[in-house]
Design a protein around this motif. Structure first.
Motif, PDB file in Angstrom:
ATOM      1  N   SER A 180      42.735  60.894  54.575  1.00  0.00           N
ATOM      2  CA  SER A 180      41.894  60.193  53.597  1.00  0.00           C
ATOM      3  C   SER A 180      41.707  61.110  52.395  1.00  0.00           C
ATOM      4  O   SER A 180      42.300  62.190  52.321  1.00  0.00           O
ATOM      5  N   THR A 213      36.024  53.171  51.053  1.00  0.00           N
ATOM      6  CA  THR A 213      35.521  54.130  50.071  1.00  0.00           C
ATOM      7  C   THR A 213      34.492  53.428  49.201  1.00  0.00           C
ATOM      8  O   THR A 213      34.300  52.214  49.304  1.00  0.00           O
ATOM      9  N   TYR A 241      38.473  49.454  49.803  1.00  0.00           N
ATOM     10  CA  TYR A 241      39.372  49.999  50.820  1.00  0.00           C
ATOM     11  C   TYR A 241      40.633  50.577  50.178  1.00  0.00           C
ATOM     12  O   TYR A 241      41.207  49.993  49.266  1.00  0.00           O
ATOM     13  N   LYS A 242      41.025  51.765  50.691  1.00  0.00           N
ATOM     14  CA  LYS A 242      42.234  52.421  50.198  1.00  0.00           C
ATOM     15  C   LYS A 242      43.164  52.722  51.373  1.00  0.00           C
ATOM     16  O   LYS A 242      42.704  52.934  52.510  1.00  0.00           O
ATOM     17  N   LYS A 248      44.034  51.249  56.391  1.00  0.00           N
ATOM     18  CA  LYS A 248      43.156  51.414  55.230  1.00  0.00           C
ATOM     19  C   LYS A 248      41.775  51.873  55.684  1.00  0.00           C
ATOM     20  O   LYS A 248      41.372  51.637  56.822  1.00  0.00           O
TER      21      LYS A 248
END
Length: 792
Positions: A366, A337, A341-342, A334
């Protein structure tokens, strides 16, 4: 016993004779077929191809579908090896044929994501469009040659099976071309490293605007400067050269001797054998095109007919940005952002490697683009770095754009085609039989926030460095029929329409300054004037700088050869011709001057990465002209060096190094001894195959940043490696289109067995031209004829 030995010897002699005869017929059977009769499935009517005295096909067909199907066939018979290499780069399939040596190239190119992007483009293609139908006809011609035609010798040597081409291959080839223009990967990471190490004062002197409120990444890890080095190595190993710079100018009828538009273009591309362009002339009852084609691309990137001409130079705009991401503290799947978190998008990739096990790896992406850490040696353990490239971020209509440009009925339709190009950034040059001249910058331009500087690695975590706006095409730089009656392009910073400077990696003023001087001098240009301009090797900037060098070092020089070298520079006119001694002295001084100025602050390793970037090239004239500079002082000494110290040291080293390499007779230091060109083939690196596949070596006029641009890296090597230059020189005269002129660096065929593999190389090195024939009666007199008939 004696009889038995004689009998054995006779048998061996017969065996070897049979072997030689078999080999001779085998090799000769691999030559392209330039005359006779061939069946081509799916033709609506018989098509004639005249191969002229330089192997250029002139295709006469009843309709365009037949013509372009035939083009695919003849293009493949001359350039199938080149097409094969081109289509393998973007999807990472070079290791399949070259083995482990190509793994780094494949890893990097797969990571760019061109192949997936090509698939999306093909999936969304309008299957009812003329672009699609003609593209498929072209591919059909290639594939029929693959099935029925001869196999290039390179396929035998490497053990490659021929495989049919697809529309994905076409877009992958275009994608590779687009990336080869990008300069950001050579520059942004280095600038970020230098800013972190040295501070803003040093960076400002490089001509980089530093907004005091910029959101520069603090403590940026300077090991990331290896990106430029490693990508340069990867591209250096590429079997197909990169696209680099270019010249073009078009004068209106008011400035032409014969009262019609005169057009010139010479795109600068890496030298190779075969050279990049395949020339072909198509004529049907309602369409005509004399075009220059990339291997595997159905429409010409350069073209003229009796109504209009167009050509390209590189815009050099910045369409690629780096974003530093931040992993989750405990979960590196992850990233951070502005919305939390992504998870990274993860794609599993496999590289097939000849004669060894396959390579498996993952590509993380990303929101900004793919992480390049695992694709570049030395970055694996560093902070995640994502590459945002406009090419893969917006819909791809480049094939449609080229179709429209090559089929336009007027300047408005032509501009409509140009507007569809999103990347790479191109200066499209245009002139027509109605007196119109245009320069149009193509590419999807965008704005970042004021505080975000695209010359540095951007912050991917806080949302403050994201693209704010995509500009409408109407805001792209362009000029149409200007009152001064000419347009030109030499890869320089353009004027603004959008009220902003367009970020980019523009080249120095040298070529533009010389172009404007020559275009302003006359109002009666003809073809001969253009031939001289395209071969012009004079630099007004170098002439000026050589006088500054003399003024700085004259009082300090002591040795006899230093005094003689000063006299030569003092009288040198800035002309980089083969007989010039001043060119040799000046070029060596420039490298040593830049090294003595910058290397102590940025280290030897980074200096060699940076010295051949466009930013450093622009710095040469700026730095020579400066009286005061923070860069003059050598931080490794106790003294504080000033301008004169750097000049004197560099000049002394210049003379000393040339004495060691060329001897003590200054009058023998002519430019032709150090300035040579060889057009290399991927198999030419094998010593036993070199003379068979490579073309050259030739002494040649020209240099970096003159109109006759012959590009070499700045180096201390005894012979400069000229790795790029004019990929063609074209002149189209609308007062007499049948007498338009061109030249290729090697030949029109990529088959080493063809007599047209190297038949233009010596002419090119000597600055000569040959006709682009369009008159059928004239063509027939110098051509062989190949007749293609349908087997339906």
């Amino acid at each position: 016993m004696k009889k038995r030995i004689l009998t054995l010897l006779k048998i061996l002699v017969v065996f070897f004779l049979m072997l030689i005869i078999t080999g001779y017929f085998f090799v000769n059977n691999l030559k392209p077929t330039y005359e006779g009769n061939i069946n081509l499935q799916g033709l609506q009517s018989t098509t004639d191809v005249y191969f002229d005295d330089y192997g250029i096909p002139h295709i006469y067909a009843k309709n365009e579908t037949d013509a372009i199907k035939t083009l695919g066939y003849v293009h493949a018979q001359d350039r199938l090896w080149q097409m094969e290499l081109l289509r393998r780069i973007a999807p990472g399939k070079l290791s399949e044929i070259f083995g482990e040596v190509a793994i780094e190239n494949d890893k990097f190119n797969i990571t760019l994501g061109i192949d997936e992007y090509s698939q999306k483009t093909v999936d969304s293609f309008d299957k009812n469009s003329e672009t699609y139908k003609l593209s498929m006809a072209y591919l059909d011609g290639i594939n029929q040659y693959i099935i029925e035609g001869k196999t290039p010798i390179e396929f035998y040597i490497l053990g490659i099976d021929k495989k049919e081409f697809t529309l994905n291959d076409v877009h992958n080839i275009i994608g590779y071309m687009a990336f080869s223009f990008a300069m950001a990967y050579k520059t942004d990471p280095i600038l970020s490293s230098l800013q972190a190490k040295l501070g803003n004062e040093y960076i400002k002197e490089l001509g980089i605007d530093i907004n005091p409120n910029s959101t520069l990444i603090k403590n940026y890890n300077n090991t990331n400067s290896i990106i430029a080095r490693e990508v340069a190595k990867i591209q250096g190993k590429s079997p197909i050269p990169a696209f680099i710079g270019s010249n073009s100018w078009v004068v209106a009828s008011e400035k032409a001797k014969n009262g019609k538009v005169l057009f010139a273009n010479d795109p600068h591309i890496g030298y190779s054998s075969p050279s990049v362009w395949y020339e072909a002339h198509i004529k049907t009852p309602d369409f005509e095109s004399y075009g220059y084609y990339l291997g595997g691309v159905p429409f010409p990137l350069l073209q003229h007919n009796r109504e209009y001409a167009y050509g390209l130079t590189m815009f050099e705009n910045d369409d690629l940005d780096f974003y530093q991401e931040e992993n989750h503290p405990t979960d590196n799947s992850k990233y951070k952002t502005i919305n939390g978190y992504k998870p990274y998008k993860i794609s599993n990739k496999i590289i097939t490697v000849k004669d060894t096990e396959n390579i498996e790896f993952k590509v993380k992406s990303s929101i900004h683009g793919p992480l390049i850490n695992d694709a570049i040696k030395g970055l694996e353990s560093k902070k995640p770095l994502a590459m945002s490239w406009i090419y893969t971020k917006t819909p791809n209509k480049i094939l449609e754009a080229i179709y429209k440009m090559s089929h336009a009925n007027n300047v408005g339709e032509f501009k409509s085609g140009v507007s569809l190009i999103h990347a790479p950034g191109l200066n499209v040059m245009y002139g027509d039989n109605n007196g119109n001249i245009s320069w149009i910058a193509a590419g999807k331009l965008y704005k970042l926030p004021e505080k975000a500087n695209p010359k540095f690695v951007l912050n991917g975590t806080n949302g403050k460095d994201e693209i704010e706006e995509y500009l409408d095409f109407s805001q792209n730089p362009q000029a149409h029929n200007p009152p001064w009656n000419y347009v030109y392009s030499n890869n320089n910073q353009p004027d603004s329409i959008a009220g902003m400077l367009y970020p980019g990696y523009y080249l120095p003023e040298d070529r533009a300054k010389r172009t404007v001087q020559l275009l302003e001098e006359k109002n009666d240009f003809d073809v001969d004037d253009y031939k001289k301009m395209l071969n012009d090797s004079k630099s007004l900037v170098a002439e000026e700088l050589s006088k500054i060098i003399v003024s700085e070092v004259k009082s300090a020089s002591k040795t006899e050869n230093e005094i003689e070298s000063i006299k030569i520079l003092e009288n040198w006119d800035g002309n980089f011709v083969k007989s010039s001694i001043g060119a040799t002295i000046y070029s060596r001084f420039v490298f040593l001057f830049m090294r003595n100025t910058f290397e102590d602050e940025i280290t030897k390793e980074v200096f060699f990465d940076f010295v051949n970037t466009h930013i450093m090239k622009r710095m040469i004239a700026q730095q020579v002209r400066k009286e005061e500079s923070i860069w003059w002082d050598n931080i490794n000494t106790n003294e504080k060096e000033v301008k004169s110290d750097i000049f004197k040291k560099s000049f002394s080293e210049t003379v000393s190094s040339l004495e060691k390499q060329l001897g003590t007779d200054v009058n023998s230091w002519t430019w032709n001894r150090v300035h040579k060109v060889e057009h290399t083939h991927p198999l030419g690196s094998v010593q036993t195959l070199k003379t068979y596949f490579n073309v050259g070596t030739y002494d040649i006029d020209g240099a970096n940043e003159v109109l006759n641009q012959q590009i070499n890296d700045y180096t201390l090597d005894a012979t400069y490696n000229i790795h790029a230059g004019p990929s063609t020189r074209r002149i189209v005269d609308f007062s007499d289109v049948d007498n338009s002129w061109s030249i290729l660096p090697t030949g029109n065929s990529g088959n080493p067995l063809s007599k047209h593999y190297r038949d233009q190389a010596e002419m090119f090195a000597n600055g000569e031209f040959r006709k682009m024939r369009m008159n059928k009666e004239e063509i027939e007199k110098v051509s062989t004829k190949l007749i293609l008939t349908s087997i339906n």
